[in-house]
Design an enzyme around this catalytic site. Structure first.
Site, PDB file in Angstrom:
ATOM      1  N   SER A 271       1.736  -3.848   4.540  1.00 20.11           N
ATOM      2  CA  SER A 271       0.670  -4.843   4.639  1.00 20.11           C
ATOM      3  C   SER A 271      -0.700  -4.271   4.309  1.00 20.11           C
ATOM      4  CB  SER A 271       0.664  -5.494   6.018  1.00 20.11           C
ATOM      5  OG  SER A 271       0.577  -4.501   7.023  1.00 20.11           O
ATOM      6  N   HIS A 329      -4.857  -3.204   7.941  1.00 20.08           N
ATOM      7  CA  HIS A 329      -5.211  -4.352   7.103  1.00 20.08           C
ATOM      8  C   HIS A 329      -6.653  -4.232   6.604  1.00 20.08           C
ATOM      9  CE1 HIS A 329      -1.996  -6.976   9.339  1.00 20.08           C
ATOM     10  NE2 HIS A 329      -1.473  -5.998   8.609  1.00 20.08           N
TER      11      HIS A 329
END
Length: 394
Positions: A271, A329
C-alpha cells in the site's frame, strides 16, 4: 557573405554544371547540404539541395526537396516550405516521404487546416518507424478530438499510451500474488520479506522494497492488488515502463521509511507504493497535463478522494486498535507527489508540441534537473532512515 563552410572542389564544380549528377556525387551534395543546415546555414544548404532536386532518381530528389522545404522553414518562408514538402509526397515512395508527410501535417496545423493535418498525419502514421508510432498516434488523437471525432480520439490516445496489452504493472500484480500466496502458507518466507525495523537497522535494506511482495491476509492482498491493477497501468502508460518501475521502487522505499520512523513495527503490504503511484498521478497530471485515455480520465479525478478516505480509515482504525500503517501510506504518497512533480511524462502527446516542433523534435527538458530531483529524494530518504535507525532503542 562569409566564405562557405564545408568546401569541396568537386562539389563546387558540380554546382556549376547542368543535368543529372552521378548518384554518388548527388548523395555527397545532399550530405553537405544537411550538414550546412545543421550548422545554421540554410541559404547555402538550399543551393546544394536545389542542384539535385530534379534528379530522376526519387531516392535523391525526395531528400533534396525535403531539404529545400526544411531550409525554407528555417528562413521563415513557410509557403515555400509547404510547397517543397508537398512535392516530396507526389514522388514515388522514398526515404523522405515519411518526414515530408509529418512536416506537412505540422504546417497544416499551423494554418488551421485540422482536417488536412489529420490526412497528413495518417499518411505519416503508415510510414512511421516504431519509435515514432506513439507520438504520431497522440497527435492524431488531439486532431480527432478537435474535429469532433471523440471515438477515434480515444482510440488514438489509447494506442499512444500503450493502454492495450499486458504491461509491467500487470506482471507485477501476478508476481506479487504468487509470492504473497507462498508467504501466507510458509511463514518463514513472510518473515524473510516483511518490513522489520530491526532487520533494516541491521543492514537488511532489501526489506524496504520486499515488503510489497507479502501481505497480511487474502483480503489485504486482494484489495492492494486490485488498486495496483487499476492505478499501475495509468502510471506506466503516461511515464513508460522504466519510470514506472523506478517510481514503484522509490515510493515503496518512501512508504517503508515512513513506517520505519513513525510506526516502529513489523509490517507487510504494497500500500505504501500504491499510495506513491497515486501521488505520482495527482502531481504529474497537475504539473505536466499529460493526455489521458478514456479509462484514465474516469479514474484520475477520483484519486484525491481515494487518498482522503483511505487516510481517514487508517487513522480511525488505529484509534480503534487495528493495525493499518498510515505512516507507510503518507511516506509513499509524499515520495510519489515529489516524483510526479519533478519527472515529466516520458512522451509529449500535445497539440502544442506538434505545432512547436513540426520537424519531430521533442519538447526540451533538462535531464540534469530531473536527475537532481530524483537524487534529492533518494538523499532525503537515506538521511531519514539513518536518523530513524539511530533513534531506535538498542
Amino acid at each position: 557573405m562569409d566564405e562557405p563552410r564545408f568546401p569541396d572542389p568537386e562539389l563546387e564544380a558540380a554546382l556549376q554544371g547542368t543535368g543529372p549528377l552521378p548518384i554518388a556525387t548527388a548523395e555527397r551534395l545532399i550530405a553537405r547540404a544537411q550538414a550546412r543546415l545543421a550548422e545554421g546555414e540554410p541559404e547555402l544548404a538550399s543551393v546544394d539541395f536545389q542542384r539535385v532536386a530534379d534528379h530522376p532518381e526519387p531516392t535523391i530528389a525526395g531528400p533534396a526537396m525535403l531539404g529545400i522545404g526544411d531550409a525554407a522553414y528555417r528562413r521563415d518562408r513557410e509557403p515555400d516550405a509547404t510547397a517543397a514538402w508537398e512535392s516530396v509526397t507526389r514522388l514515388e515512395e522514398n526515404p523522405a516521404t515519411y518526414r515530408a508527410w509529418r512536416n506537412l501535417a505540422g504546417a497544416r496545423v499551423r494554418d488551421g487546416d485540422l482536417t488536412g493535418a489529420l490526412v497528413a498525419y495518417r499518411e505519416a502514421d503508415q510510414r512511421a518507424p516504431s519509435a515514432d508510432k506513439a507520438e504520431i498516434a497522440s497527435r492524431l488523437g488531439w486532431l480527432a478530438k478537435e474535429t469532433g471525432n471523440t471515438g477515434a480520439a480515444n482510440k488514438y490516445f489509447e494506442r499512444s499510451r500503450g493502454s492495450a496489452g499486458f504491461g509491467l504493472a500487470q506482471l507485477l500484480v501476478v508476481v506479487t500474488v504468487a509470492i504473497s500466496f507462498i508467504a501466507l502458507t510458509t511463514p518463514d518466507v513472510g518473515d524473510l520479506l516483511k518490513l522489520s525495523p530491526r532487520g533494516v537497522e541491521e543492514g537488511e535494506l532489501y526489506r524496504l522494497v520486499s515488503v510489497t511482495l507479502v501481505h497480511g491476509g487474502y483480503l489485504h492482498l486482494i484489495v492492494n492488488m486490485y488498486a495496483l491493477w487499476v492505478i499501475g497501468p495509468i502510471v506506466e502508460g503516461i511515464w513508460g515502463r522504466g519510470l514506472f518501475a523506478l517510481f514503484y521502487v522509490l515510493t515503496a522505499i518512501g512508504g517503508s521509511t515512513g513506517s520505519f520512523i513513525f510506526s516502529h513495527i513489523d509490517s507487510v503490504g504494497a500500500s505504501g507504493a500504491i499510495f506513491g503511484l497515486v501521488g505520482v498521478i495527482i502531481a504529474g497530471t497537475m504539473a505536466h497535463h499529460p493526455v489521458l485515455d478514456r479509462r484514465a480520465r474516469s479514474i484520475v479525478p477520483q484519486l484525491g478522494m481515494f487518498v482522503i478516505l483511505n487516510l481517514a480509515i487508517g487513522f480511525f482504525s488505529s484509534v480503534g486498535g487495528f493495525n493499518i500503517d498510515n505512516a507507510a501510506h503518507v511516506g509513499g504518497l509524499l515520495a510519489g507527489l515529489w516524483l510526479g512533480f519533478v519527472v515529466p511524462p516520458g512522451k509529449s502527446p500535445t497539440l502544442r508540441g506538434a505545432v512547436k516542433h513540426p520537424l519531430g523534435a521533442k519538447e526540451e527538458r533538462s535531464p540534469l534537473l530531473i536527475a537532481a530531483g530524483v537524487i534529492l529524494l533518494v538523499g532525503v530518504l537515506a538521511a531519514l532512515l539513518a536518523a530513524g535507525g539511530a533513534a531506535l532503542p538498542i
